[in-house]
Write an enzyme that holds these catalytic residues in place. Structure first.
Site, PDB file in Angstrom:
ATOM      1  N   GLY A  17     -29.256 -27.540   9.357  1.00 28.64           N
ATOM      2  CA  GLY A  17     -29.745 -26.214   8.985  1.00 28.64           C
ATOM      3  C   GLY A  17     -28.694 -25.124   8.910  1.00 28.64           C
ATOM      4  N   ARG A  70     -45.749 -40.585  -1.598  1.00 27.54           N
ATOM      5  CA  ARG A  70     -44.928 -39.401  -1.837  1.00 27.54           C
ATOM      6  C   ARG A  70     -45.784 -38.263  -2.381  1.00 27.54           C
ATOM      7  NH1 ARG A  70     -39.502 -39.437  -5.503  1.00 27.54           N
ATOM      8  NH2 ARG A  70     -40.899 -39.488  -7.273  1.00 27.54           N
ATOM      9  N   MET A  95     -33.663 -34.136   2.737  1.00 26.06           N
ATOM     10  CA  MET A  95     -33.249 -35.467   2.302  1.00 26.06           C
ATOM     11  C   MET A  95     -34.391 -36.291   1.691  1.00 26.06           C
ATOM     12  SD  MET A  95     -30.063 -35.374   2.918  1.00 26.06           S
ATOM     13  CE  MET A  95     -29.418 -37.034   2.954  1.00 26.06           C
ATOM     14  N   LEU A  98     -37.840 -35.297  -4.746  1.00 27.71           N
ATOM     15  CA  LEU A  98     -39.131 -34.684  -5.065  1.00 27.71           C
ATOM     16  C   LEU A  98     -39.629 -35.169  -6.423  1.00 27.71           C
ATOM     17  CD1 LEU A  98     -38.309 -31.095  -3.814  1.00 27.71           C
ATOM     18  CD2 LEU A  98     -39.884 -32.736  -2.746  1.00 27.71           C
ATOM     19  N   HIS A 114     -25.558 -28.428  -3.182  1.00 27.11           N
ATOM     20  CA  HIS A 114     -24.960 -29.765  -3.152  1.00 27.11           C
ATOM     21  C   HIS A 114     -23.450 -29.635  -2.946  1.00 27.11           C
ATOM     22  CE1 HIS A 114     -24.627 -34.025  -3.963  1.00 27.11           C
ATOM     23  NE2 HIS A 114     -23.575 -33.755  -4.718  1.00 27.11           N
ATOM     24  N   GLU A 179     -20.474 -23.275   0.447  1.00 24.29           N
ATOM     25  CA  GLU A 179     -21.935 -23.419   0.337  1.00 24.29           C
ATOM     26  C   GLU A 179     -22.618 -22.201   0.950  1.00 24.29           C
ATOM     27  OE1 GLU A 179     -23.705 -27.127   1.645  1.00 24.29           O
ATOM     28  OE2 GLU A 179     -21.800 -28.164   1.429  1.00 24.29           O
TER      29      GLU A 179
END
Ligand code: GRF
Length: 207
Positions: A17, A70, A95, A98, A114, A179
């Site tokens: 996180g 899913r 992780m 979708l 990413h 990031e």
């Protein structure tokens, strides 16, 4: 609801996180004008849940393993997000891939960060992939999420050098700094709404 309805975001996590923390900090420092309405983890041990709670943000666990498919997992996520009137979903070390049940509920409104300069090195362990390949420049990307792995239109990128005596961990740490810098910027771009998606290209409208 106590916050600008167009600026309610959710953050989905699976672990540490630190990117969530970067968003929390950017909001606290008013570099990002947004409200994190909810943080959802698919694992109860995700460290980021504690970061959310420490910041007074609602934090939920929805374990993918508890669902038979899913689609059912994604429908449960979508229900929680809709209930909280979220307009942008930020994946931050989430992780799970979708599928349509989730993607169709938030068209052009799901971001991911990413740790590579996409389209190079999609998938897991991108920093090690880049290091092993021997590239001299690596970096981070924030992109919209579509059905392809790490494949949607790019919102923002930042590069870092790969130094001669780097280990994969040293490179990953340098990328992580970027990031944390570009994710809040990308969220701002999306919430400001001054952009258009033209094919693969996200184009910002002139002011
Ligand atoms: C980051 O490197 C991100 O780019 C990747 O997963 C990692 C998550 O780290 N998708 P954290 O949980 O935000 O600390």
């Amino acid at each position: 609801m106590g916050s600008d309805p167009g600026r309610r975001i959710a953050v989905l996590i699976s672990g540490r996180g630190s990117n969530l923390q970067a968003l929390i900090d950017a909001i606290a420092e008013q570099r990002l004008h947004a409200t994190i309405a909810v943080v959802i983890a698919n694992r109860p041990d995700a460290q980021g849940l504690d970061r959310a709670r420490a910041a007074g943000i609602e934090a939920l666990t929805i374990e993918h393993r508890a669902f038979a498919s899913r689609t059912l997992f994604e429908e449960a996520l979508v229900r929680e997000l809709r209930e909280r009137q979220v307009s942008l979903v930020c994946l931050a070390g989430f992780m799970r891939l979708l599928g349509p049940a989730f993607l169709d509920a938030f068209p052009n409104a799901i971001l991911n960060v990413h740790p590579s300069l996409l389209p190079a090195f999609p998938g897991v362990d991108a920093q090690r992939q880049a290091w092993q390949y021997g590239v001299k420049v690596a970096g981070a990307t924030v992109h919209l999420v579509n059905g392809e792995l790490d494949g949607g239109p790019i919102v923002t990128q930042a590069s870092v050098p790969v130094l001669e005596h780097d280990t994969p961990d040293m490179l990953a740490a340098r990328i992580l700094v970027e990031e944390h810098r570009i994710y809040p910027e990308a969220v701002s771009i999306m919430l400001d709404g001054q952009h258009e998606v033209q094919g693969r290209r996200l184009v910002r409208k002139p002011r």
